[in-house]
Scaffold this active site. Structure first.
Site, PDB file in Angstrom:
ATOM      1  CE  LYS A   1      -3.695   1.879   2.843  1.00  0.00           C
ATOM      2  NZ  LYS A   1      -4.870   2.308   3.604  1.00  0.00           N
TER       3      LYS A   1
ATOM      4  CG  HIS B   1     -11.346 -28.798 -35.102  1.00  0.00           C
ATOM      5  ND1 HIS B   1      -9.737 -28.500 -35.329  1.00  0.00           N
ATOM      6  CD2 HIS B   1     -10.612 -29.546 -36.937  1.00  0.00           C
ATOM      7  CE1 HIS B   1      -9.246 -28.092 -36.381  1.00  0.00           C
ATOM      8  NE2 HIS B   1      -9.593 -28.938 -37.505  1.00  0.00           N
TER       9      HIS B   1
END
Length: 510
Positions: free
Chosen positions: A136, A273
């Site tokens: 922070k 696929h």
């Protein structure tokens, strides 16, 4: 005044070299517990944390850094005169760097036979709190959570390149790290209380690799894994040979592995696929692959093959005769490996297939959100089936019906699978109507359709699919049942002596 660095690490890799570098840069080091001992044993000067806090470590180390003398030194804004005055009034010295990595919660959770008490004790409290405080206040503090950053940080201080942008990148990494850590803990507790769909669901994944591109060359992509992984999964597989897997390779390989997990006998699955194009089951793995190849020798070209037994030389000889992108197996014999690595572009991947992957949920992204559902792990046995027709399937038909039902579960909807003698003979995938899928499967099967069984992933809303099956020589059908017009399909079957069974379960796959 010397700069101060607080070091408290669970992963002590390279920490001695890093701390020595900080000392040479005129940092004063504060440390805790095991880290302090490691540094002192290496003759690196370090101050114990209780000298900073004026309070001993208590509760078996559960409380040692949770103190104003630590967090005041981390959170004070150096540009704020009032903050600096408060530090001075309270005899708190600023801390300029935090080097912390957390208790090994993930590693503890993954250990065989670990006790619940051990898991709980490896939930870090002080570490994440220090990291978040320092991150922070990145405008003033360098915060380090990753040992891979040690070298760049030392070099950066030596060349005066540790600027605001650099510290912000380190802070961003911290918040990703603590979010990852908290998500693993949250999901652990989710499994403990068996709550299915909580009010918030936080997921976390760890990067495996960047990919050359995504589904198409103009799309960027990367591969991430669940940090606590088990069972059959590409995320924990080992690639033995060949270039890196692509985005589409990973998708197809995953489809092959998921399909293969349905079968316990020697089985080979070929995928193209994301749809199986051939599944074969045999007495040996070589026999299983021969059957899978014979199921559709055209579509398998350039596809992916997964096998649930070690690949021996006999199987490898067959595999080497066609172009395949990837072969996945539990292992490869030495001779099989030699045979297959002589192929220029093939990839060989090994995977633990001793148990299926235990997924808590399946996630599908949509624009602006995500869909969450349980994995489709529904299993049907012969005893669960309802015979809907006058004719009951023979024992051989029943075996093929169950074989086909396992296969159709992994074919894109609308899906139809024909099968005979533990071989898929025709597969129709992803059609907008069911009769269209049936026609594709039947056309692909050709003469093999005669005497095959048919599996449908969902019910028949009208008898047209059954009529196509009968014309092709199909002798038995498995489907979920449940249509308002079921009787029409039953009547057609009865007129032609076809057996049909209901599962009471559908397998849509979108």
């Amino acid at each position: 005044m010397k700069k101060r660095a607080l070091i408290s690490v669970s992963d002590k890799k390279h920490i001695i070299e890093f701390a020595q570098g900080l000392v040479e840069l005129d940092f004063e080091i504060i440390s805790t517990g095991g880290t302090l001992k490691v540094l002192q044993d290496a003759s690196i000067p370090a101050i114990a944390i209780d000298q900073v806090t004026g309070f001993p470590e208590i509760l078996d180390g559960r409380v040692k850094t949770l103190h104003p003398n630590v967090h005041g030194g981390l959170l004070a804004k150096r540009s704020d005169p009032d903050h600096l005055m408060q530090l001075e009034d309270n005899h708190i010295e600023p801390i300029d760097m935090v080097v912390v990595n957390l208790y090994p919660f993930k590693q503890t959770l993954a250990r065989e036979g670990v006790l619940k008490e051990e898991i709980i004790e490896n939930i870090d409290i002080g570490g994440p709190t220090m990291l978040r405080s320092a991150a922070k206040n990145y405008a003033d503090i360098t915060v380090v959570v990753d040992p891979n950053d040690y070298d760049s940080i030392i070099k950066g201080f030596k060349t005066e390149r540790i600027d605001l942008e650099f510290r912000q990148k380190l802070a961003a990494k911290v918040f990703r790290h603590t979010a990852n850590y908290d998500a693993m803990i949250a999901n652990y507790f989710l499994t403990q209380i068996e709550e299915k769909f909580p009010e918030t669901y936080t997921v976390t994944y760890e990067k495996v690799q960047s990919l050359r591109y995504g589904e198409n060359p103009h799309q960027e992509a990367a591969f991430y894994k669940n940090p606590i992984q088990n069972g059959m999964s590409l995320a924990t597989a080992e690639q033995l040979h060949g270039k890196e897997l692509s985005y589409n390779n990973i998708q197809d390989a995953n489809a092959a592995v998921e399909t293969l997990a349905e079968y316990s006998e020697p089985t080979a699955v070929a995928v193209k696929h994301m749809n199986p194009c051939g599944i074969g089951m045999g007495e040996s793995i070589a026999d299983a692959f021969r059957i899978a190849l014979d199921a559709d020798p055209v579509s398998i070209f350039g596809g992916i093959v997964a096998l649930n037994r070690e690949v021996d030389s006999s199987t490898a000889e067959q595999l080497s005769e066609i172009f395949l992108e990837i072969v996945i197996a539990p292992s490869f014999s030495k001779k099989a490996f030699e045979i297959l690595t002589s192929k220029k572009n093939i990839r060989l991947v090994t995977m633990d297939m001793s148990r299926p992957h235990e997924a808590l949920y399946k996630l599908t992204t949509v624009d602006g959100g995500v869909l969450l559902q349980n994995k489709d792990d529904g299993v049907i046995e012969g005893s669960n089936l309802e015979v809907a027709t006058e004719r009951v399937p023979t024992d051989e038909e029943m075996k093929d019906l169950l074989f086909a039902w396992k296969a159709v579960k992994h074919v894109k909807s609308n899906a139809i699978v024909l099968a005979k003698n533990k071989q898929t003979t025709g597969i129709g995938a992803g059609q907008m109507n069911r009769v269209g899928a049936a026609k594709i499967a039947i056309e692909q099967a050709g003469k093999k359709a005669f005497g095959s069984v048919m599996a449908s992933d969902a019910f028949f809303p009208m008898p047209d699919t059954v009529e196509e099956a009968i014309k092709s020589g199909v002798t038995a059908i498995i489907q979920p049942g449940g249509s308002k017009r079921d009787q029409e399909s039953i009547d057609v079957c009865n007129q032609h002596g076809i057996a049909m069974v209901y599962t009471g379960m559908r397998h849509f796959k979108h």
